[in-house]
Design a protein around this motif. Sequence first.
Motif, mmCIF file in Angstrom:
data_model
loop_
_atom_site.group_PDB
_atom_site.id
_atom_site.type_symbol
_atom_site.label_atom_id
_atom_site.label_comp_id
_atom_site.label_asym_id
_atom_site.label_seq_id
_atom_site.Cartn_x
_atom_site.Cartn_y
_atom_site.Cartn_z
ATOM 1 N N ALA A 250 0.777 -1.208 -0.164
ATOM 2 C CA ALA A 250 0.157 0.011 0.062
ATOM 3 C C ALA A 250 0.865 1.261 0.126
ATOM 4 O O ALA A 250 0.433 2.441 -0.369
ATOM 5 N N ARG A 251 2.059 1.223 0.435
ATOM 6 C CA ARG A 251 2.945 2.251 0.281
ATOM 7 C C ARG A 251 4.243 2.299 -0.481
ATOM 8 O O ARG A 251 5.030 2.788 -0.520
ATOM 9 N N ARG A 252 3.946 1.313 -1.425
ATOM 10 C CA ARG A 252 4.999 1.134 -2.543
ATOM 11 C C ARG A 252 5.176 2.488 -3.419
ATOM 12 O O ARG A 252 6.361 2.865 -3.417
ATOM 13 N N ASP A 253 4.133 2.777 -3.765
ATOM 14 C CA ASP A 253 4.272 4.113 -4.646
ATOM 15 C C ASP A 253 4.758 5.325 -3.743
ATOM 16 O O ASP A 253 5.730 6.389 -4.470
ATOM 17 N N ASP A 254 4.489 5.540 -2.529
ATOM 18 C CA ASP A 254 5.223 6.524 -1.582
ATOM 19 C C ASP A 254 6.759 6.395 -1.602
ATOM 20 O O ASP A 254 7.395 7.189 -1.561
ATOM 21 N N LEU A 255 7.286 5.019 -1.520
ATOM 22 C CA LEU A 255 8.600 4.904 -1.576
ATOM 23 C C LEU A 255 9.307 5.163 -2.786
ATOM 24 O O LEU A 255 10.634 5.946 -2.992
ATOM 25 N N LEU A 256 8.595 4.660 -4.035
ATOM 26 C CA LEU A 256 9.242 5.248 -5.311
ATOM 27 C C LEU A 256 9.283 6.425 -5.628
ATOM 28 O O LEU A 256 10.025 6.923 -6.298
ATOM 29 N N ASP A 257 8.410 7.405 -4.962
ATOM 30 C CA ASP A 257 8.312 8.863 -5.104
ATOM 31 C C ASP A 257 9.719 9.348 -4.462
ATOM 32 O O ASP A 257 10.193 10.537 -4.751
ATOM 33 N N ALA A 259 12.605 7.468 -3.494
ATOM 34 C CA ALA A 259 13.745 6.944 -4.142
ATOM 35 C C ALA A 259 14.395 7.586 -5.760
ATOM 36 O O ALA A 259 13.506 8.228 -6.229
ATOM 37 N N GLU A 260 15.464 7.460 -5.736
ATOM 38 C CA GLU A 260 16.120 7.741 -7.453
ATOM 39 C C GLU A 260 15.822 6.726 -8.187
ATOM 40 O O GLU A 260 15.294 7.449 -9.269
ATOM 41 N N ALA A 261 15.797 5.589 -7.853
ATOM 42 C CA ALA A 261 15.588 4.718 -8.877
ATOM 43 C C ALA A 261 15.096 3.070 -8.277
ATOM 44 O O ALA A 261 15.551 2.886 -7.385
ATOM 45 N N VAL A 262 14.366 2.499 -9.169
ATOM 46 C CA VAL A 262 14.194 0.944 -8.741
ATOM 47 C C VAL A 262 15.312 0.095 -9.638
ATOM 48 O O VAL A 262 15.279 0.268 -10.644
ATOM 49 N N ARG A 263 15.968 -0.895 -8.818
ATOM 50 C CA ARG A 263 16.703 -1.837 -9.506
ATOM 51 C C ARG A 263 15.979 -3.030 -9.634
ATOM 52 O O ARG A 263 16.375 -3.991 -10.370
ATOM 53 N N ALA A 264 15.253 -3.546 -8.689
ATOM 54 C CA ALA A 264 14.793 -4.926 -8.593
ATOM 55 C C ALA A 264 13.586 -4.909 -7.590
ATOM 56 O O ALA A 264 13.263 -3.977 -6.993
ATOM 57 N N GLU A 265 12.639 -6.111 -7.925
ATOM 58 C CA GLU A 265 11.266 -6.098 -7.055
ATOM 59 C C GLU A 265 10.822 -7.158 -7.003
ATOM 60 O O GLU A 265 10.839 -7.800 -8.375
ATOM 61 N N GLU A 266 10.459 -7.998 -6.184
ATOM 62 C CA GLU A 266 9.853 -9.209 -5.811
ATOM 63 C C GLU A 266 8.972 -9.154 -4.837
ATOM 64 O O GLU A 266 9.381 -8.643 -3.698
ATOM 65 N N PRO A 267 7.999 -10.061 -4.830
ATOM 66 C CA PRO A 267 6.751 -10.424 -3.800
ATOM 67 C C PRO A 267 7.770 -11.100 -2.492
ATOM 68 O O PRO A 267 8.515 -12.024 -3.163
ATOM 69 N N GLU A 268 7.193 -10.994 -1.304
ATOM 70 C CA GLU A 268 7.700 -11.709 -0.068
ATOM 71 C C GLU A 268 6.459 -12.487 0.352
ATOM 72 O O GLU A 268 5.506 -12.118 0.106
ATOM 73 N N PRO A 269 6.840 -13.589 0.918
ATOM 74 C CA PRO A 269 5.697 -14.407 1.663
ATOM 75 C C PRO A 269 5.102 -13.309 2.839
ATOM 76 O O PRO A 269 5.665 -12.342 3.560
ATOM 77 N N GLY A 270 3.831 -13.448 3.020
ATOM 78 C CA GLY A 270 3.163 -12.616 3.849
ATOM 79 C C GLY A 270 2.395 -11.311 3.130
ATOM 80 O O GLY A 270 1.851 -10.440 3.519
ATOM 81 N N GLY A 271 2.690 -11.241 1.628
ATOM 82 C CA GLY A 271 2.194 -10.149 0.840
ATOM 83 C C GLY A 271 3.139 -8.926 0.822
ATOM 84 O O GLY A 271 2.662 -8.017 -0.048
ATOM 85 N N TRP A 272 4.130 -8.832 1.496
ATOM 86 C CA TRP A 272 4.962 -7.754 1.427
ATOM 87 C C TRP A 272 5.794 -7.660 0.215
ATOM 88 O O TRP A 272 5.868 -8.682 -0.469
ATOM 89 N N LEU A 273 6.479 -6.648 -0.031
ATOM 90 C CA LEU A 273 7.420 -6.405 -1.393
ATOM 91 C C LEU A 273 8.724 -6.235 -1.031
ATOM 92 O O LEU A 273 9.043 -5.457 0.210
ATOM 93 N N ARG A 274 9.898 -7.039 -1.547
ATOM 94 C CA ARG A 274 11.126 -6.395 -1.388
ATOM 95 C C ARG A 274 11.778 -5.958 -2.687
ATOM 96 O O ARG A 274 11.503 -6.414 -3.541
ATOM 97 N N LEU A 275 12.140 -4.643 -2.309
ATOM 98 C CA LEU A 275 12.659 -3.826 -3.568
ATOM 99 C C LEU A 275 14.237 -3.590 -3.367
ATOM 100 O O LEU A 275 14.535 -3.489 -2.007
ATOM 101 N N GLU A 276 14.932 -3.395 -4.409
ATOM 102 C CA GLU A 276 16.163 -2.517 -4.413
ATOM 103 C C GLU A 276 16.125 -1.318 -4.957
ATOM 104 O O GLU A 276 15.842 -1.280 -6.157
ATOM 105 N N VAL A 277 16.408 -0.268 -4.222
ATOM 106 C CA VAL A 277 16.014 1.040 -4.867
ATOM 107 C C VAL A 277 17.468 1.935 -4.408
ATOM 108 O O VAL A 277 18.379 1.139 -3.584
#
Length: 323
Positions: A250-257, A259-277
């Motif tokens: 639910a806060r993914r877009d806020d994080l991307l706003d 951050a400078e850039a996104v290098r990787a993104e994948e789902p995690e167990p439990g519904g959260w996302l793991r990102l490299e920014v």
Amino acid sequence: MRADRLVSLVLLLRQRGQLTADTLAKELEVSPRTVLRDIEALSAAGVPVYAERGRYGGFSLLPGFRTELTGLNYDEALALLTAGSGPGEQIFGLGTALASAMRKVVDALPEDHQVAANTAAQRFLVNPETDLLSRRLTQDELPDANPVVVRRAVLAGRKLRIHYASRDQQPKWRIVDPIGLVTVRGKGYLLATESGTDLTMRISRIHTAEELPEPAQRPDQVDLEHIWAQRCAQFLSEGHIPVQVRVNPARRDDLLDMAEAVRAEEPEPGGWLRLEVTFQDLWHAEWALWQLGTNAEAITPPELRTSLHKRAQAVADRYRTPV
């Protein structure tokens, strides 16, 4: 170009009715003799232009004649009208040309498609000034002449002399070899080289541009998408820190706003996302993740986790004792 002038001549006669050769010559900025040659060429091509002799005479089209674009259907016309409503054309100095092209597209449609396409296009809004949270979307302010000069040099393959201000620096004159133009989220970039060194330059930071007669030193063929990907990778590797983050979707877009850039993104167990920014520096990363509270967790680097823990501990200590 003559072809464009012929189209303009037909549109003038369609929209304004009977016109004299002198009037057409003035509108098209040519001589009356050129107009007569153009009328003759149109007649030879099957366009029903006829002349009325006498004091009040002139040239006209047969009633009901239309210039329909072969193969252009309703959805294709709607796509053109919708694409033309975005701001990107201003970055390359093509706003006036696009407006003219859209008028020609609409005029060339069958009458029932004209009304339907114009009405439907009013139902689409492309890249408004603000998003749903009233955050203004930034777009570069560009001097009127510079994008046109830069675009012409890129297409003609000639060197550019520009007065350019790099970030946080005073402007200086440079001579560059232009490769291509890129527009991303309302910002325009000139991809070029200077004495063999790659340059990625914001068009809005070009104070003055001059096209030189010398040919640019560049390959004849270019894969602009590949070059842009390389420039992006180079930019991310210079002066930016990578951060791994777990974040509530639910806060993914806020994080991307933030951050400078996104290098990787994948789902995690439990519904959260793991990102490299990437962030500008450690302070920037700490500030951004603090805004997300418990909806995000920094995984790496360790010093970021430490600084966030210290900040959280200081806040907890401040509010430990009731006032």
